[in-house]
Design a protein around this motif. Structure first.
Motif, PDB file in Angstrom:
ATOM      1  N   GLN B   3       2.592  -7.998  -4.603  1.00  0.00           N
ATOM      2  CA  GLN B   3       1.142  -8.598  -5.163  1.00  0.00           C
ATOM      3  C   GLN B   3       0.262  -7.874  -4.078  1.00  0.00           C
ATOM      4  O   GLN B   3       0.379  -8.381  -3.407  1.00  0.00           O
ATOM      5  CB  GLN B   3       1.315  -9.734  -4.945  1.00  0.00           C
ATOM      6  N   LEU B   4      -0.830  -7.487  -4.929  1.00  0.00           N
ATOM      7  CA  LEU B   4      -1.842  -6.615  -4.073  1.00  0.00           C
ATOM      8  C   LEU B   4      -2.863  -7.459  -5.239  1.00  0.00           C
ATOM      9  O   LEU B   4      -2.468  -6.674  -5.598  1.00  0.00           O
ATOM     10  CB  LEU B   4      -1.764  -5.360  -4.342  1.00  0.00           C
ATOM     11  N   TYR B  98      -7.723   1.832  -6.719  1.00  0.00           N
ATOM     12  CA  TYR B  98      -6.271   0.943  -6.380  1.00  0.00           C
ATOM     13  C   TYR B  98      -5.578   0.787  -5.452  1.00  0.00           C
ATOM     14  O   TYR B  98      -5.767   1.852  -4.436  1.00  0.00           O
ATOM     15  CB  TYR B  98      -5.188   2.070  -7.375  1.00  0.00           C
ATOM     16  N   CYS B  99      -5.423  -0.149  -4.573  1.00  0.00           N
ATOM     17  CA  CYS B  99      -4.456   0.257  -3.708  1.00  0.00           C
ATOM     18  C   CYS B  99      -2.651   0.014  -4.019  1.00  0.00           C
ATOM     19  O   CYS B  99      -2.408  -0.235  -5.075  1.00  0.00           O
ATOM     20  CB  CYS B  99      -4.766  -1.371  -3.010  1.00  0.00           C
ATOM     21  N   ALA B 100      -2.173   0.995  -3.163  1.00  0.00           N
ATOM     22  CA  ALA B 100      -0.613   0.437  -3.567  1.00  0.00           C
ATOM     23  C   ALA B 100       0.457   0.815  -2.106  1.00  0.00           C
ATOM     24  O   ALA B 100      -0.516   1.012  -1.032  1.00  0.00           O
ATOM     25  CB  ALA B 100      -0.456   2.419  -3.931  1.00  0.00           C
ATOM     26  N   TYR B 113       3.922  -0.740  -5.895  1.00  0.00           N
ATOM     27  CA  TYR B 113       3.539  -1.594  -6.095  1.00  0.00           C
ATOM     28  C   TYR B 113       1.987  -1.437  -6.117  1.00  0.00           C
ATOM     29  O   TYR B 113       1.718  -0.666  -4.750  1.00  0.00           O
ATOM     30  CB  TYR B 113       3.221  -2.812  -5.047  1.00  0.00           C
ATOM     31  N   TRP B 114       1.258  -2.045  -7.036  1.00  0.00           N
ATOM     32  CA  TRP B 114       0.107  -1.299  -7.112  1.00  0.00           C
ATOM     33  C   TRP B 114      -0.501  -2.379  -6.740  1.00  0.00           C
ATOM     34  O   TRP B 114      -1.179  -3.859  -7.758  1.00  0.00           O
ATOM     35  CB  TRP B 114      -0.087  -0.652  -8.554  1.00  0.00           C
ATOM     36  N   GLY B 115      -2.161  -2.581  -6.730  1.00  0.00           N
ATOM     37  CA  GLY B 115      -3.332  -3.508  -6.916  1.00  0.00           C
ATOM     38  C   GLY B 115      -3.878  -3.517  -8.713  1.00  0.00           C
ATOM     39  O   GLY B 115      -3.294  -2.341  -9.486  1.00  0.00           O
ATOM     40  N   GLN B 116      -4.687  -4.495  -9.294  1.00  0.00           N
ATOM     41  CA  GLN B 116      -5.199  -4.038 -10.210  1.00  0.00           C
ATOM     42  C   GLN B 116      -5.845  -3.098 -10.898  1.00  0.00           C
ATOM     43  O   GLN B 116      -6.236  -3.175 -11.821  1.00  0.00           O
ATOM     44  CB  GLN B 116      -5.727  -5.749 -10.856  1.00  0.00           C
TER      45      GLN B 116
END
Lengths: 106, 124
Positions: B3-4, B98-100, B113-116
């Motif tokens: 999770q990010l 986004y962070c990913a 996986y990506w942040g929200q």
């Protein structure tokens, strides 16, 4: 920089129909192509990697093919939850680049 | 499950610095089998990869040419998070950031996986 051109910009279909989305690269990227799905208000979600491999938990109705410069994402039978924008992305060369997206409407 | 979780201000004044943080759970920012990326999305520029940090016996960074003179991405291993700083922002930097995670080891792979996402508006 490798430019990815997606077509059509918008695809309007009915539930159960087949959706075919295209991504064309400005130069050969072998099979280094990824597809993402982005629903409104959400981050992109990994769908397909290396041109044809479904990511974890992606339904079998999603398939993809292609190599070199021409790639296709197919949704075999459209479900209401497939309403989204679909993006392709290449990882062959720096900088990593994305296509402009295809919006799928029902 | 990785999770990010992103955090940071949604409004930044022109010429100031945009700062965002991405907290990672379920993986380590020091992992030898991932890189940690920032990507932004705007109507005018679409999805744009900005840069990454990754650890392979030492820390490395790669940045997009378009922002190279203004960007810094750092990792904080004590908090298992990484951050984005973008200096001298203008209204053209208004976007969802986004962070990913990229699961590539030696070369870039895919963002799994990506942040929200954080909408950052540059305005006075």
């Amino acid at each position: 920089e490798i430019v990815l051109t997606q077509s059509p910009a918008t695809l309007s279909l009915s539930p159960g129909e087949r959706a075919t989305l295209s991504c064309r690269a400005s130069q050969s990227i072998s099979s280094y192509l990824t597809w993402y799905q982005q629903k409104p208000g959400q981050a992109p979600r990994l769908l397909i990697y290396d041109a044809s491999n479904r990511a974890t938990d992606i339904p079998a109705r999603f398939s993809a093919s292609g190599s070199g410069t021409d790639f296709t994402l197919t949704i075999s039978s459209l479900e209401p939850e497939d309403i989204a924008v679909y993006y392709c992305q290449q990882r062959k060369n720096w900088p990593l680049t994305f296509g402009g997206g295809t919006k799928v409407e029902i | 499950q990785v999770q990010l979780q992103q955090s940071g201000p949604g409004l930044v004044k022109p010429s100031q610095t945009l700062s965002l943080t991405c907290a990672v759970s379920g993986d380590s920012v020091s992992s030898n089998s991932a890189s940690w990326n920032w990507i932004r999305q705007s109507p005018s520029r679409g999805l744009e990869w900005l840069g990454r940090t990754y650890y392979r016996s030492k820390w490395y960074n790669d940045y997009a040419v378009s922002v190279k003179s203004r960007i810094t991405i750092n990792a904080d291993t004590s908090k298992n998070q990484f951050s984005l700083q973008l200096n001298s922002v203008t209204p053209e930097d208004t976007a969802v950031y986004y962070c990913a995670r990229d699961r590539g080891v030696l070369v870039p792979a895919e963002f799994d996986y990506w942040g929200q996402g954080t909408l950052v508006t540059v305005s006075s």
